[in-house]
Design an enzyme around this catalytic site. Structure first.
Site, short mmCIF file in Angstrom:
data_model
loop_
_atom_site.label_atom_id
_atom_site.label_comp_id
_atom_site.label_asym_id
_atom_site.label_seq_id
_atom_site.Cartn_x
_atom_site.Cartn_y
_atom_site.Cartn_z
N ASN A 1 29.74 -15.43 6.02
CA ASN A 1 29.63 -16.31 7.19
C ASN A 1 30.37 -15.70 8.35
OD1 ASN A 1 32.00 -18.13 8.32
ND2 ASN A 1 32.43 -17.79 6.14
N CYS B 1 41.51 -15.79 9.36
CA CYS B 1 40.06 -15.86 9.60
C CYS B 1 39.55 -14.52 10.12
CB CYS B 1 39.74 -16.95 10.62
SG CYS B 1 37.99 -17.09 10.91
N ASN C 1 41.46 -16.51 1.72
CA ASN C 1 40.38 -16.70 2.69
C ASN C 1 39.30 -15.66 2.36
OD1 ASN C 1 38.89 -17.39 5.05
ND2 ASN C 1 40.80 -17.97 6.06
N GLY D 1 32.51 -17.07 -2.29
CA GLY D 1 31.66 -17.49 -3.40
C GLY D 1 32.07 -16.83 -4.71
C1 LIG Z 1 30.97 -21.49 6.04
C2 LIG Z 1 32.44 -21.29 5.83
C3 LIG Z 1 33.35 -21.72 6.80
C4 LIG Z 1 34.72 -21.53 6.63
N1 LIG Z 1 35.60 -21.98 7.59
C5 LIG Z 1 36.94 -21.86 7.39
C6 LIG Z 1 37.87 -22.39 8.33
O1 LIG Z 1 37.51 -22.99 9.35
N2 LIG Z 1 39.20 -22.23 8.09
C7 LIG Z 1 39.66 -21.58 6.95
O2 LIG Z 1 40.88 -21.48 6.76
N3 LIG Z 1 38.79 -21.10 6.02
C8 LIG Z 1 37.46 -21.23 6.22
N4 LIG Z 1 36.58 -20.74 5.27
C9 LIG Z 1 37.11 -20.07 4.05
C10 LIG Z 1 37.14 -21.01 2.85
O3 LIG Z 1 37.96 -22.13 3.09
C11 LIG Z 1 37.63 -20.26 1.59
O4 LIG Z 1 38.93 -19.75 1.83
C12 LIG Z 1 36.74 -19.10 1.18
O5 LIG Z 1 35.38 -19.40 1.40
C13 LIG Z 1 36.94 -18.70 -0.29
O6 LIG Z 1 36.63 -19.76 -1.17
P1 LIG Z 1 35.16 -19.92 -1.89
O7 LIG Z 1 34.84 -18.60 -2.52
O8 LIG Z 1 35.32 -21.03 -2.86
O9 LIG Z 1 34.19 -20.24 -0.80
C14 LIG Z 1 35.19 -20.91 5.44
C15 LIG Z 1 34.28 -20.49 4.45
C16 LIG Z 1 32.93 -20.67 4.63
C17 LIG Z 1 31.98 -20.21 3.55
#
Ligand SMILES: Cc1cc2nc3c(=O)[nH]c(=O)nc-3n(C[C@H](O)[C@H](O)[C@H](O)COP(=O)(O)O)c2cc1C
Length: 313
Positions: free
Chosen positions: A75, A135, A197, A224
């Site tokens: 993303n 980020c 993150n 993911g």
């Molecule tokens: C579409 C999307 C938007 C995200 N926006 C933020 C955000 O605004 N702030 C943040 O700290 N992490 C953000 N993240 C990161 C997630 O909170 C997380 O740290 C990361 O996706 C890893 O976890 P996962 O593999 O379960 O998705 C975002 C992730 C995705 C996929």
């Protein structure tokens, strides 16, 4: 019997945060408040980490923002959000009315941004914040602050001076050594670390029409199921140097993943990308853990956690 067995207390040196369950919704994947209530058993929702909020409203990046890859996604949303003023006016009352436990995720482009945000959330009695210094999808600030231990310590110290609640700092995997950063966060007085993150990633899709190739590509943050081993590694690295609680994220989709992260040192977890394919994953996993506790006669989640940590290789 009952949900109280899932109660999780994150205890830092000076504060505690009580969670209904150890499974939370990750920032950016679960909206601001009640967008998900039709999909989930709210009783089993440990809490929501809100979309990252900045001082001013942000429109985010133009163009393609999402790219599906094998077992994950990339993303480049670019921190689109309504800004702190509208959050407090419009979103906070809904969270309070629905009694949804939440952690406010904040992000900024300068030290001043973070300090101002910390003051505002403190004045509004928001009991827990997660500071995004990780980020990869914005041009200024954010990840830059999360790369250098000295800068990070100074930033977290300034936030700490302005905010009395439970302070979580979210770290990035896009660094060569995460340990000095984790220590810097703890030294500056943060209560908890969340990780990870997204990772830097590039998705490319080529098409050939018989004459020429066309290409679609998105560069942004990879998340993911595909990032789980990386997240497990970083969580264990962090836990090897700090004694404050750690909240793990990275590809969590089922009860076994939660157990693995606990074994690596996590005290609670967040699910992110998985929410897009299974919007009830948070309550599903919490219910599975409750069933496991009851079936195997553990006293509660704390008891289960301590037994997992004793696992022999
Ligand atoms: C579409 C999307 C938007 C995200 N926006 C933020 C955000 O605004 N702030 C943040 O700290 N992490 C953000 N993240 C990161 C997630 O909170 C997380 O740290 C990361 O996706 C890893 O976890 P996962 O593999 O379960 O998705 C975002 C992730 C995705 C996929």
């Amino acid at each position: 019997m009952g949900i109280e067995k899932l109660k999780t207390v994150l205890k830092s040196h000076n504060r505690s945060l009580v969670l209904k369950t150890p499974i939370l919704g990750a920032s950016g994947t679960y909206g601001y408040n009640n967008e998900f209530e039709d999909f989930i058993n709210l009783e089993y929702l440990g809490g929501v980490v809100t979309k990252g909020i900045t001082l001013e409203k942000r429109l985010g990046n133009k163009g393609d923002r999402i790219f599906e890859v094998t077992s994950g996604m990339i993303n480049r949303i670019g921190l689109e959000n309504v800004g702190i003023e509208r959050f407090i006016k419009e979103k906070l009352p809904v969270l309070k009315e629905k009694k949804i436990d939440f952690i406010l995720n904040i992000a900024g482009s300068s030290f001043e941004d973070y300090e101002k945000l910390a003051k505002i959330v403190n004045d509004n009695n928001i009991k827990a914040i997660e500071v995004n210094v990780s980020c990869p999808n914005v041009n200024s600030g954010c990840l830059e602050f999360g790369k250098n231990p000295k800068t990070l310590e100074e930033l977290v110290f300034k936030i700490r001076k302005n905010y009395d609640g439970f302070l979580i700092v979210k770290l990035s995997p896009n660094v060569s050594d995460i340990k000095p950063l984790a220590l810097a966060v703890q030294n500056a007085g943060a209560d908890c670390i969340s990780a990870i993150n997204t990772l830097h990633g590039l998705g490319i899709k080529l098409n050939y029409n018989g004459e020429v190739f066309t290409k679609k590509s998105v560069q942004g943050g990879l998340s993911g199921r595909c990032i789980k081993p990386v997240a497990l590694y970083y969580v264990s690295q962090i836990k090897s140097v700090v004694d404050i609680p750690v909240i793990a994220l990275g590809g969590i989709s089922k009860i076994d993943d939660v157990f693995e992260f606990i074994s690596a040192g996590a005290d609670a977890v967040q699910t992110g990308t998985e929410n897009f394919t299974n919007p009830s994953v948070i309550s599903d996993i919490a219910a599975d853990i409750e069933e496991f506790i009851n079936k195997n006669n553990f006293k509660d989640f704390e008891d289960l956690k301590s037994k997992i940590r004793l696992a022999r290789g």
